[in-house]
Design a protein around this motif. Structure first.
Motif, PDB file in Angstrom:
ATOM      1  N   ASP A   1       0.864  -1.180   0.000  1.00 19.89           N
ATOM      2  CA  ASP A   1       0.000   0.000   0.000  1.00 19.89           C
ATOM      3  C   ASP A   1       0.902   1.232   0.000  1.00 19.89           C
ATOM      4  OD1 ASP A   1      -1.887   1.971   0.363  1.00 19.89           O
ATOM      5  OD2 ASP A   1      -3.028   0.858   1.867  1.00 19.89           O
TER       6      ASP A   1
ATOM      7  N   PHE B   1     -14.002  -8.986  16.958  1.00 21.46           N
ATOM      8  CA  PHE B   1     -13.526  -7.641  17.260  1.00 21.46           C
ATOM      9  C   PHE B   1     -12.926  -7.664  18.657  1.00 21.46           C
ATOM     10  CE2 PHE B   1     -13.838  -3.356  18.876  1.00 21.46           C
ATOM     11  CZ  PHE B   1     -13.390  -2.602  17.800  1.00 21.46           C
TER      12      PHE B   1
ATOM     13  N   LEU C   1      -6.653  -5.693  20.170  1.00 19.81           N
ATOM     14  CA  LEU C   1      -6.022  -5.870  18.850  1.00 19.81           C
ATOM     15  C   LEU C   1      -5.775  -4.506  18.206  1.00 19.81           C
ATOM     16  CD1 LEU C   1      -7.039  -8.537  16.211  1.00 19.81           C
ATOM     17  CD2 LEU C   1      -6.489  -6.227  15.506  1.00 19.81           C
TER      18      LEU C   1
HETATM   19  N1  ATP Z   1     -10.578  -7.717  14.824  1.00 21.23           N
HETATM   20  C1  ATP Z   1     -10.357  -6.433  15.123  1.00 21.23           C
HETATM   21  N2  ATP Z   1     -10.606  -5.960  16.366  1.00 21.23           N
HETATM   22  C2  ATP Z   1     -10.385  -4.657  16.682  1.00 21.23           C
HETATM   23  N3  ATP Z   1      -9.946  -3.745  15.812  1.00 21.23           N
HETATM   24  C3  ATP Z   1      -9.683  -4.151  14.555  1.00 21.23           C
HETATM   25  C4  ATP Z   1      -9.866  -5.501  14.136  1.00 21.23           C
HETATM   26  N4  ATP Z   1      -9.508  -5.603  12.849  1.00 21.23           N
HETATM   27  C5  ATP Z   1      -9.100  -4.382  12.463  1.00 21.23           C
HETATM   28  N5  ATP Z   1      -9.220  -3.497  13.478  1.00 21.23           N
HETATM   29  C6  ATP Z   1      -8.917  -2.051  13.455  1.00 21.23           C
HETATM   30  O1  ATP Z   1      -9.639  -1.489  12.361  1.00 21.23           O
HETATM   31  C7  ATP Z   1      -8.890  -0.481  11.697  1.00 21.23           C
HETATM   32  C8  ATP Z   1      -8.749  -0.819  10.218  1.00 21.23           C
HETATM   33  O2  ATP Z   1      -7.967  -1.979  10.103  1.00 21.23           O
HETATM   34  P1  ATP Z   1      -6.833  -2.131   8.993  1.00 21.23           P
HETATM   35  O3  ATP Z   1      -6.054  -0.887   8.840  1.00 21.23           O
HETATM   36  O4  ATP Z   1      -6.123  -3.380   9.296  1.00 21.23           O
HETATM   37  O5  ATP Z   1      -7.769  -2.338   7.715  1.00 21.23           O
HETATM   38  P2  ATP Z   1      -7.337  -2.406   6.188  1.00 21.23           P
HETATM   39  O6  ATP Z   1      -8.301  -3.335   5.526  1.00 21.23           O
HETATM   40  O7  ATP Z   1      -5.906  -2.716   6.070  1.00 21.23           O
HETATM   41  O8  ATP Z   1      -7.596  -0.914   5.733  1.00 21.23           O
HETATM   42  P3  ATP Z   1      -7.166  -0.250   4.312  1.00 21.23           P
HETATM   43  O9  ATP Z   1      -8.196  -0.703   3.333  1.00 21.23           O
HETATM   44  O10 ATP Z   1      -7.214   1.222   4.577  1.00 21.23           O
HETATM   45  O11 ATP Z   1      -5.792  -0.761   3.984  1.00 21.23           O
HETATM   46  C9  ATP Z   1      -7.555  -0.422  12.425  1.00 21.23           C
HETATM   47  O12 ATP Z   1      -7.580   0.641  13.322  1.00 21.23           O
HETATM   48  C10 ATP Z   1      -7.447  -1.748  13.145  1.00 21.23           C
HETATM   49  O13 ATP Z   1      -6.691  -1.678  14.320  1.00 21.23           O
END
Ligand code: ATP
Ligand code: MG
Length: 288
Positions: free
Chosen positions: A73, A244, A248
């Motif tokens: 990314d 969730f 994490l």
């Molecule tokens: N299972 C979970 N429990 C709690 N928080 C979570 C969980 N999964 C993801 N998050 C939180 O949600 C937010 C988004 O997660 P993340 O950045 O990993 O998503 P992504 O799919 O990589 O986003 P992007 O599409 O922008 O790359 C983050 O702040 C992360 O800490």
């Protein structure tokens, strides 16, 4: 005058094709010590691709695997922060960057390590919107090729690729990496996510790499459809459901390994289970 894309084909001087071929050869050499490459994808943004990538990398490292993570990314890099390697000094040796290692030994390469944190996102100038789109894809592919060709990964059991959201990105990566062992698709229990992820699954199948399975993240948080239905419909395994867990999210923000900090939590158990399934899937079985 800067060169436009259409000028390149007739360009006899700068040997762009030769340069790309040389880079591709370097890239193959750099990845020669990497046993398996797995891309973590989702058409949908914000479903937890990066968090899953970070936790799976940590879980594999805890089990003794040599793991690397490439943050693919380029405009929204998050792996350096989530894996706790921001601010580390980059060492360049023999023309390649040595990726910094975190406390668990995970090697991380991210645009975040190369640019100041307040740098503007990469933009591609083009006279029209259509051309901008073409450029974005081309420039992104070039930047990723360079990234892969100039990183000294060394010997790795597994290299995880954290992809930006969007369905087309996977095909770009798949065309660059000599051997993509497989893809892991992330969804959340919502109709909107499943609608978009269904499309990503179609693209993932075109990538000539096996879809190793689906992860349902934030399981139980929304009243949406069960990911088991989507997995069955696509004929792929449901690798696991990660609930969730506020811890994490906290760990992701502070660069700690959640699976090590709260190993007995349901989310960490799920992640460790998924990591072990993944390892089995990319480990070649001995011929009978
Ligand atoms: N299972 C979970 N429990 C709690 N928080 C979570 C969980 N999964 C993801 N998050 C939180 O949600 C937010 C988004 O997660 P993340 O950045 O990993 O998503 P992504 O799919 O990589 O986003 P992007 O599409 O922008 O790359 C983050 O702040 C992360 O800490
Ligand atoms: Mg992400």
């Amino acid at each position: 005058m800067p060169k436009r894309y259409r000028d390149i084909a007739g360009d006899g001087g700068s040997n762009i094709v030769g340069q790309v071929e040389a880079q591709q050869a370097r890239l193959r050499a750099r990845l020669a010590g990497v046993r398996a490459v797995v891309a973590v994808v989702s058409g949908k943004g914000g479903v937890g691709k990066s968090s899953m990538t970070a936790s799976l990398a940590s879980a594999c490292a805890l089990d003794g695997w040599a793991v690397g993570v490439l943050d693919a990314d380029l405009n929204g890099p998050s792996m350096a922060k989530m894996l706790g390697v921001r601010g580390g000094k980059l060492v360049v040796r023999d023309g390649a960057v040595e990726p910094p290692r975190n406390a668990l030994g995970v090697k991380v390469m991210s645009m975040d390590l190369l640019l100041p944190s307040d740098a503007a996102p990469l933009t591609w100038e083009a006279p029209t919107q259509d051309e901008a789109h073409t450029w974005r894809g081309t420039m992104e592919a070039n930047a990723l090729r360079e990234f892969l060709a100039d990183t000294a990964w060394g010997e790795l059991d597994l290299l995880l690729l954290d992809l930006p959201p969007g369905t087309d990105r996977l095909l770009t990566i798949a065309s660059l990496v000599p051997v993509l062992s497989g893809t892991v698709v992330v969804t959340i229990p919502s109709d909107v996510s499943q609608l978009v992820v269904r499309r990503s699954l179609t693209v993932a199948r075109q990538a000539r790499a096996p879809v190793l399975g689906l992860i349902e993240n934030m399981a139980g948080l929304f009243p949406g459809p069960d990911a088991a239905g989507l997995a069955a419909e696509a004929g792929i395994p449901l690798l696991g459901r990660v609930p969730f867990d506020a811890e994490l999210a906290r760990c992701a923000d502070s660069g700690e390994a959640f699976v090590a900090t709260a190993p007995e939590s349901p989310a960490a158990r799920a992640l460790r289970g998924i990591a072990s399934t993944l390892r089995a899937a990319v480990t070649p079985t001995a011929a009978p």
